[in-house]
Design an enzyme around this catalytic site. Structure first.
Site, short mmCIF file in Angstrom:
data_model
loop_
_atom_site.label_atom_id
_atom_site.label_comp_id
_atom_site.label_asym_id
_atom_site.label_seq_id
_atom_site.Cartn_x
_atom_site.Cartn_y
_atom_site.Cartn_z
N HIS B 37 2.21 8.71 5.27
CA HIS B 37 0.81 8.59 4.26
C HIS B 37 1.02 9.41 2.90
CE1 HIS B 37 -0.53 7.96 8.42
NE2 HIS B 37 -0.79 6.69 7.83
N GLN B 148 6.54 0.61 3.52
CA GLN B 148 7.24 -0.52 3.97
C GLN B 148 7.51 -0.70 5.44
OE1 GLN B 148 11.52 -0.46 2.13
NE2 GLN B 148 12.03 -1.52 4.23
N GLN B 153 3.17 -6.81 6.94
CA GLN B 153 1.78 -6.64 6.41
C GLN B 153 1.70 -6.43 5.06
OE1 GLN B 153 -1.14 -3.40 8.21
NE2 GLN B 153 -0.49 -2.52 5.99
N MET B 184 8.12 7.46 10.64
CA MET B 184 7.07 8.17 10.84
C MET B 184 5.88 7.18 11.23
SD MET B 184 6.84 11.59 8.73
CE MET B 184 8.16 12.82 8.52
N SER B 186 1.66 7.48 13.25
CA SER B 186 0.60 8.14 14.05
C SER B 186 0.82 8.05 15.35
CB SER B 186 -0.75 7.66 13.65
OG SER B 186 -0.94 7.73 12.19
N ARG B 187 1.77 6.90 15.90
CA ARG B 187 1.69 6.71 17.21
C ARG B 187 2.80 7.42 17.98
NH1 ARG B 187 0.22 1.18 15.51
NH2 ARG B 187 -1.75 0.66 16.55
#
Lengths: 283, 283
Positions: B37, B148, B153, B184, B186-187
């Site tokens: 992010h 990417q 998405q 990387m 968040s999960r």
């Protein structure tokens, strides 16, 4: 008055206008402007520093069997009317500009698009909400003006604006009628003399319904039946006659609160709609 | 740094910013910010006078069986990271603010949402495009930044922006990886020690594919098979391994032009994705 045909120029003009602290009002139309459209333009003129009239016959809101190919147009007359009403910009892109490649993206409003005009025009509102979203992104208005004649369309667009957080205020303006009461429409010119005379009954039946309610009638079915009887006497074929809650468009049986009485009648291939809002509390 | 929680305040701030001739860059996130992010934030910081990071865990893009309830969050840590990266605004509305009533309106992109992640997450992209449309209308950015890692998405959002004429440039930034190559996410924090070690194979298999192509392999099925063999050795379950045209996402058999190799692997309930773009002409 500027004539803008490309999205790039329109967005650039809009960005410049907004940076100058001015507000844009848009009147989205399919052209062949009549006094109904011009009443929207006049209202927009009062509210905004910049008034944009968009003219685009949106193929995506027509079904294959509908009157896309014969939809009337007269861009020169439209320009004159807009010039006379102090419009700042006519945005009139061609089809290639608005749909340069096969579009895969649709803005769709569920439920309230399924009945009334949605029954016989199943993809109509999806086409409308998608083109309106496009126009909002291109013209960047603060306010957008629509006529009450397309009442369901207004409710659908208001719901889209709420759900997608468009920073655009939707202004619904009254129906403008011919002297004999027929709601103005670009399609009226296709009526033959007999049909034109008969079409007055659409408005008359709505006025009759209003009178019944003023007299104390609260049974929606009874009112629908009276309207049906009047329209059955003319050559037009009834698509629907419905009484619904004016805000959420739910079907109602008992007349209370704000009520929409809406109808659609087809003369040969000419589909006319009309409606009336009755504020029962004010009666 | 401003913390804005309401749509009204965000739109008002955006309008003020735009009137001042400044441009807004948005980094849309679901929070729990990591270096991936922050690479988007840093890029946005270079490009725009004003940088907005939105933090909103969007329920509409999760299926009932997915990890919405356990999706990690740490707003205080996110604020510190944003502050340290000179973010101007964090926009962090709650659910009631973003979905005050039952939404009826959806922005849907057809076809390119049906495969890859779309197969096992049938409503995912509809949720994504709808929330991104909402955020664009609320934050009014000139540019928006996406990683990417969520390649499909990105393509879906780019198509939405094109089709609906959003005046927003979509910037796709490179995947940021841990030292051992794991993309990387968040999960990742939910992986146990064994899974964490195994997960490195996702990236390794993509690197292997790249090496095969550099060596002259042009048969997509063969490459997919090699990747599959590598991933079958770990405990994660393959959701998909696919080679597609990087631009239109069409399935391809012969490696040529720009190629996307994408995969999704699930460890227990933890779904990880990764991908690589191979520009065959430059090899």
């Amino acid at each position: 008055m500027k004539i803008i045909e490309t999205i790039e120029e329109m967005q650039s003009f809009a960005n410049q206008t907004i940076t100058e602290g001015k507000h844009i009002g848009i009147v989205p139309t399919m052209g062949y402007l009549h006094d109904g459209h011009m009443s929207l333009v006049n209202r927009a003129r009062l509210d905004n520093e910049i008034v944009v009239v968009s003219i685009f016959v949106n193929l995506a809101q027509f079904s294959p069997n509908e009157d896309l190919s014969t939809y009337p147009h007269d861009l020169e007359a439209d320009k004159t009317k807009c010039e006379d009403s102090n419009v700042d910009v006519i945005f009139c892109p061609n089809e290639k500009e608005m749909y340069p490649s096969v579009p895969l993206t649709w803005v769709n409003v569920d439920i309230i698009t399924k009945y009334l005009c949605g029954i016989n025009r199943p993809n109509h509102f999806k086409g409308v909400t998608t083109i309106v979203a496009k126009l909002f992104n291109i013209v960047k208005p603060s306010k957008s003006y629509f006529g009450q004649k397309d009442y369901q369309q207004n409710r659908v667009i208001i719901k889209m604006v709420e759900d997608l957080n468009f920073d655009v205020k939707i202004i619904t303006c009254p129906i403008i009628r011919e002297k004999d009461g027929l709601a103005m429409s670009s399609r009226n010119k296709y009526l033959d003399e007999k049909q034109r005379k008969e079409a007055v009954v659409l408005n008359k039946s709505l006025e009759r319904a209003k009178w019944l309610i003023a007299r104390g009638e609260t049974n929606a079915s009874k009112i629908e039946f009276e309207i049906k009887q009047m329209i059955n006497k003319i050559s037009g074929e009834i698509d629907y006659i419905e009484i619904r809650n004016a805000k959420n468009l739910y079907k109602i049986e008992l007349i209370q609160d704000d009520v929409l009485i809406a109808l659609a009648v087809t003369f040969d291939n000419i589909r006319l709609i009309d409606n009336i809002i009755i504020n029962n509390k004010k009666l």
